[in-house]
Design an enzyme around this catalytic site. Structure first.
Site, PDB file in Angstrom:
ATOM      1  N   VAL A  32       0.883  -3.923   3.749  1.00  0.00           N
ATOM      2  CA  VAL A  32       0.779  -5.249   4.365  1.00  0.00           C
ATOM      3  C   VAL A  32       2.018  -6.125   4.125  1.00  0.00           C
ATOM      4  O   VAL A  32       2.120  -7.211   4.673  1.00  0.00           O
ATOM      5  CB  VAL A  32      -0.507  -6.004   3.939  1.00  0.00           C
ATOM      6  N   TYR A  57      -4.186   3.130   7.844  1.00  0.00           N
ATOM      7  CA  TYR A  57      -5.487   2.451   7.826  1.00  0.00           C
ATOM      8  C   TYR A  57      -6.373   3.034   8.928  1.00  0.00           C
ATOM      9  O   TYR A  57      -6.296   4.224   9.220  1.00  0.00           O
ATOM     10  CB  TYR A  57      -5.323   0.927   7.986  1.00  0.00           C
ATOM     11  N   SER A  72       0.789  -1.241   0.000  1.00  0.00           N
ATOM     12  CA  SER A  72       0.000   0.000   0.000  1.00  0.00           C
ATOM     13  C   SER A  72       0.819   1.288   0.000  1.00  0.00           C
ATOM     14  O   SER A  72       0.258   2.354  -0.236  1.00  0.00           O
ATOM     15  CB  SER A  72      -0.904   0.033   1.227  1.00  0.00           C
ATOM     16  N   LYS A 127       0.581   3.459  -2.875  1.00  0.00           N
ATOM     17  CA  LYS A 127      -0.578   4.353  -3.066  1.00  0.00           C
ATOM     18  C   LYS A 127      -0.152   5.826  -2.984  1.00  0.00           C
ATOM     19  O   LYS A 127      -0.767   6.693  -3.596  1.00  0.00           O
ATOM     20  CB  LYS A 127      -1.668   4.034  -2.023  1.00  0.00           C
ATOM     21  N   TYR A 159      -2.648  -1.492 -10.498  1.00  0.00           N
ATOM     22  CA  TYR A 159      -2.700  -1.410  -9.031  1.00  0.00           C
ATOM     23  C   TYR A 159      -1.839  -2.513  -8.393  1.00  0.00           C
ATOM     24  O   TYR A 159      -0.999  -2.234  -7.529  1.00  0.00           O
ATOM     25  CB  TYR A 159      -4.169  -1.531  -8.578  1.00  0.00           C
TER      26      TYR A 159
END
Ligand code: GLU
Length: 312
Positions: free
Chosen positions: A259, A241, A65, A68, A189
């Site tokens: 993760v 998160y 992530s 991102k 992605y």
């Protein structure tokens, strides 16, 4: 006498090692379940480009992530603020990273670009504008690491267990948020999530964000001030998160976790920090990595609202 930076890092890693037993590696991407959960490493890159490292800071792992942040920055640069934030919000969701409940029931677009739904929407947009190869080349520049490559095993492992993200992508498509097809959007992605970095690469990227988007060693501007300001704000409010609020209180440094066990932290105008610790807590954040960052923040007064900033 004040501890030296090297000693502070060594102590934090030593103390943090006891925490790895309390977490678990992510197994919903089977390949991530094979990583040794006892790994723990930290790297700090200070304003003059000097790296300080302790523990398993040179082990490669997938960025997950944390990519991102890169995708959002590139989308803002290439597609503009309005087009990007027309499709994705900038509010913390309070839900888990792979949730689709709020998107389905309460909203017409994803809450923010740091959760899966928001990042898939951004990737969809980006996949119409730029190739994966160019994204990879830019990631290498941002991380000051030419050895970043795609981890094929993790990429295929995630693509083979993609049902939940596919469900999110179809929901986005049904709401008219996807710019490209479901397959193309997910492919970019997942490729971005499968790039292999080290704690050191994340520290380098952190320094560039701490330095207003400029590589302080070459003087090259890689991202505009406005983009850097925006991604750091979203990292602070949404980067950890549904643990982002507590983390902001306890560590007080814009950060993004993945993760794969990585955490990218930006101490504005001072340093970048990269963490690798694949044992995760129930929210998907590195359990020992967060411990290390709490200790560093306390000892080096890194919290953005700390009253006194010593020299490190
Ligand atoms: N590739 C992972 C997924 O989409 C990234 C999740 C994360 O690191 O939070 O599930």
């Amino acid at each position: 006498m004040e501890e030296r930076l090297e000693e502070i890092l060594d102590h934090a890693i030593e103390n943090g090692r006891g925490m790895t037993a309390l977490g678990k590696t992510a197994t919903y991407i089977p390949e991530l379940g094979h990583v040794n959960k006892e790994y723990l490493g930290v790297c700090v890159c200070t304003g003059d480009g000097t790296y300080y490292e302790s523990g398993d800071s040179d082990i490669r792992f997938t960025i997950q992530s944390i990519s991102k942040v890169i995708s959002l920055a590139v989308a803002l640069e290439r597609c503009g603020f309005q087009k990007t934030f027309d499709r994705v919000g900038m509010e913390p969701s309070g839900d888990s990273f792979d949730s689709l409940v709020r998107l389905d029931l309460a909203s017409d677009h994803p809450s923010n670009p740091m959760i899966n739904s928001g990042a898939i929407a951004v990737a969809s947009h980006l996949s119409c504008e730029i190739s994966f190869e160019r994204m990879l080349a830019f990631t290498r520049k941002l991380c000051m690491d030419d050895e970043i490559i795609l981890d094929e095993k993790v990429y295929h492992s995630e693509m083979g267990h993609i049902s939940r993200n596919k469900a999110i992508a179809y929901l986005l498509e049904s709401k008219g948020i996807l710019e490209n097809g479901v397959e193309e959007s997910l492919d970019l992605y997942v490729r971005m999530c499968s790039l292999c970095v080290t704690a050191r690469s994340l520290a380098g990227f952190g320094l560039i964000l701490a330095s207003d988007g400029i590589n302080p060693l070459t003087g090259e501007r890689l991202l505009s001030s406005k983009v850097v300001q925006t991604v750091k704000s979203i990292m602070l409010t949404c980067g950890m998160y549904d643990g982002s609020g507590r983390f902001a209180v306890e560590v007080g440094v814009p950060s993004k976790s993945g993760v794969g066990g990585g955490i990218l932290s930006v101490v504005d105008k001072r340093m970048g920090i990269g963490i690798f610790g694949p044992a995760l807590d129930s929210k998907g954040n590195s359990i020992a990595g967060q411990y290390v960052l709490r200790e560093l923040s306390d000892k080096m007064r890194l919290h953005m609202f700390a009253d006194h900033v010593p020299e490190y």
